[in-house]
Design an enzyme around this catalytic site. Sequence first.
Site, mmCIF file in Angstrom:
data_model
loop_
_atom_site.group_PDB
_atom_site.id
_atom_site.type_symbol
_atom_site.label_atom_id
_atom_site.label_comp_id
_atom_site.label_asym_id
_atom_site.label_seq_id
_atom_site.Cartn_x
_atom_site.Cartn_y
_atom_site.Cartn_z
ATOM 1 N N ASN A 136 0.866 -1.186 0.000
ATOM 2 C CA ASN A 136 0.000 0.000 0.000
ATOM 3 C C ASN A 136 0.904 1.237 0.000
ATOM 4 O OD1 ASN A 136 -1.814 2.050 0.484
ATOM 5 N ND2 ASN A 136 -2.263 1.438 2.596
ATOM 6 N N TRP A 137 0.995 1.866 -1.174
ATOM 7 C CA TRP A 137 1.900 3.023 -1.294
ATOM 8 C C TRP A 137 1.344 4.268 -0.620
ATOM 9 C CZ3 TRP A 137 3.572 3.013 -7.197
ATOM 10 C CH2 TRP A 137 4.258 1.812 -7.458
ATOM 11 N N LYS A 138 0.070 4.258 -0.291
ATOM 12 C CA LYS A 138 -0.589 5.452 0.253
ATOM 13 C C LYS A 138 -0.371 6.639 -0.708
ATOM 14 C CE LYS A 138 0.123 3.507 4.770
ATOM 15 N NZ LYS A 138 0.096 3.687 6.210
ATOM 16 N N HIS A 186 -9.440 1.091 5.170
ATOM 17 C CA HIS A 186 -8.147 1.321 5.834
ATOM 18 C C HIS A 186 -8.363 2.280 7.003
ATOM 19 C CE1 HIS A 186 -4.029 2.595 6.526
ATOM 20 N NE2 HIS A 186 -3.657 1.500 5.882
ATOM 21 N N GLU A 192 -6.781 4.724 7.984
ATOM 22 C CA GLU A 192 -6.596 6.147 7.655
ATOM 23 C C GLU A 192 -7.851 6.727 7.007
ATOM 24 O OE1 GLU A 192 -2.918 5.671 5.534
ATOM 25 O OE2 GLU A 192 -1.909 5.179 7.422
ATOM 26 N N GLU A 223 -5.315 -5.039 10.667
ATOM 27 C CA GLU A 223 -4.330 -3.974 10.829
ATOM 28 C C GLU A 223 -4.584 -3.232 12.136
ATOM 29 O OE1 GLU A 223 -2.285 -2.875 7.009
ATOM 30 O OE2 GLU A 223 -3.961 -1.517 7.201
ATOM 31 N N GLY A 230 2.465 2.136 10.817
ATOM 32 C CA GLY A 230 3.405 3.241 10.654
ATOM 33 C C GLY A 230 4.080 3.678 11.938
ATOM 34 N N SER A 267 3.579 -2.242 10.414
ATOM 35 C CA SER A 267 5.031 -2.241 10.618
ATOM 36 C C SER A 267 5.691 -3.555 10.212
ATOM 37 C CB SER A 267 5.366 -1.871 12.064
ATOM 38 O OG SER A 267 4.900 -0.561 12.359
ATOM 39 N N GLY A 281 2.857 -1.095 4.374
ATOM 40 C CA GLY A 281 2.836 0.325 4.042
ATOM 41 C C GLY A 281 4.248 0.833 3.774
ATOM 42 N N GLY A 282 4.869 1.418 4.790
ATOM 43 C CA GLY A 282 6.168 2.068 4.636
ATOM 44 C C GLY A 282 7.221 1.210 3.938
HETATM 45 C C1 PEP Z 1 -0.720 0.209 6.213
HETATM 46 O O1 PEP Z 1 -0.893 1.409 6.184
HETATM 47 O O2 PEP Z 1 -1.536 -0.547 5.680
HETATM 48 C C2 PEP Z 1 0.452 -0.299 6.925
HETATM 49 C C3 PEP Z 1 0.422 -1.528 7.321
HETATM 50 O O3 PEP Z 1 1.480 0.589 7.134
HETATM 51 P P1 PEP Z 1 2.924 0.251 7.754
HETATM 52 O O4 PEP Z 1 3.408 -1.033 7.123
HETATM 53 O O5 PEP Z 1 3.770 1.416 7.394
HETATM 54 O O6 PEP Z 1 2.739 0.076 9.223
#
Ligand code: PEP
Length: 263
Positions: free
Chosen positions: A13-15, A105, A107, A175, A181, A221, A242-243
């Site tokens: 997920n590049w956001k 999600h 967010e 999640e 994050g 994470s 994500g990141g």
């Molecule tokens: C996400 O936003 O779906 C996510 C899991 O982010 P991260 O891996 O950065 O925690």
Amino acid sequence: MAVNTRTPLIAGNWKMNLDHLQAVAFVQKLHWTLKDAKHDGGSVEVALFPPFTDLRTVQTLLDADKIPFALGAQDISSHDSGAYTGEVSGAFLAKLDNRYVIIGHSERREYHAETDEVVAAKVQAALKHGLAPVICVGETLEQREESGPTAVSVAQLEVALEGVPSNADIVVAYEPVWAIGTGQVASPEQAQEVCAALRGVITDKLGEDAAARTRVLYGGSVKAANIASFMREPDVDGALVGGASLVVDEFAAIIRYQKHVGV
Ligand code: PEP
């Protein structure tokens, strides 16, 4: 116990990162890195979730270079078309060969006030247009302390699966909000506990075949250093990343987690 035949799914997920030019460079580099490492492309499914503005470019590249990554969007409108400024419909996403769409999600729930009912409507819109929803659920730290590890995710998924047919192609992602994050990763046991409870919801709502077939991911994470520990858990079928999905070598190492543990 039923044999697990689910293909692991590693989803990036590049956001709101990487414009369409950066996306091309990223996808090419990821493809070359995996090719050099002789990733066979068959044992793990890789899915990329770029911003809307990148989808056409990434689709063209995947197609032209026969790159075996699936494509997905980060959101969908619950409507098909019309006066909904800024929204993108499932019909448009399907035309761009998207296979998946992330729905619910944390967010979007937090910054765009998406309720469980909105999430459920978007799940219906995705299925209507032949897209597989990646339904995200998860609790905040306060909710975990108040009602335990599984209650919030179970309740969110129950609403999201209202009216979903038993043969639907869906993915569920656990999640925990406190792990997204933050670098504060859930333990594999914590992930397993909630993923197993979510598979129970799928059994109750859609039946045993659906529960045996549906991938349940962990997200929060995830890194190359911890992916293998999650993938050892029986109810964790992959990761929503994500990141770490924005760093080619790190994401490639996550995709190749089997090589690190020799399974
Ligand atoms: C996400 O936003 O779906 C996510 C899991 O982010 P991260 O891996 O950065 O925690």
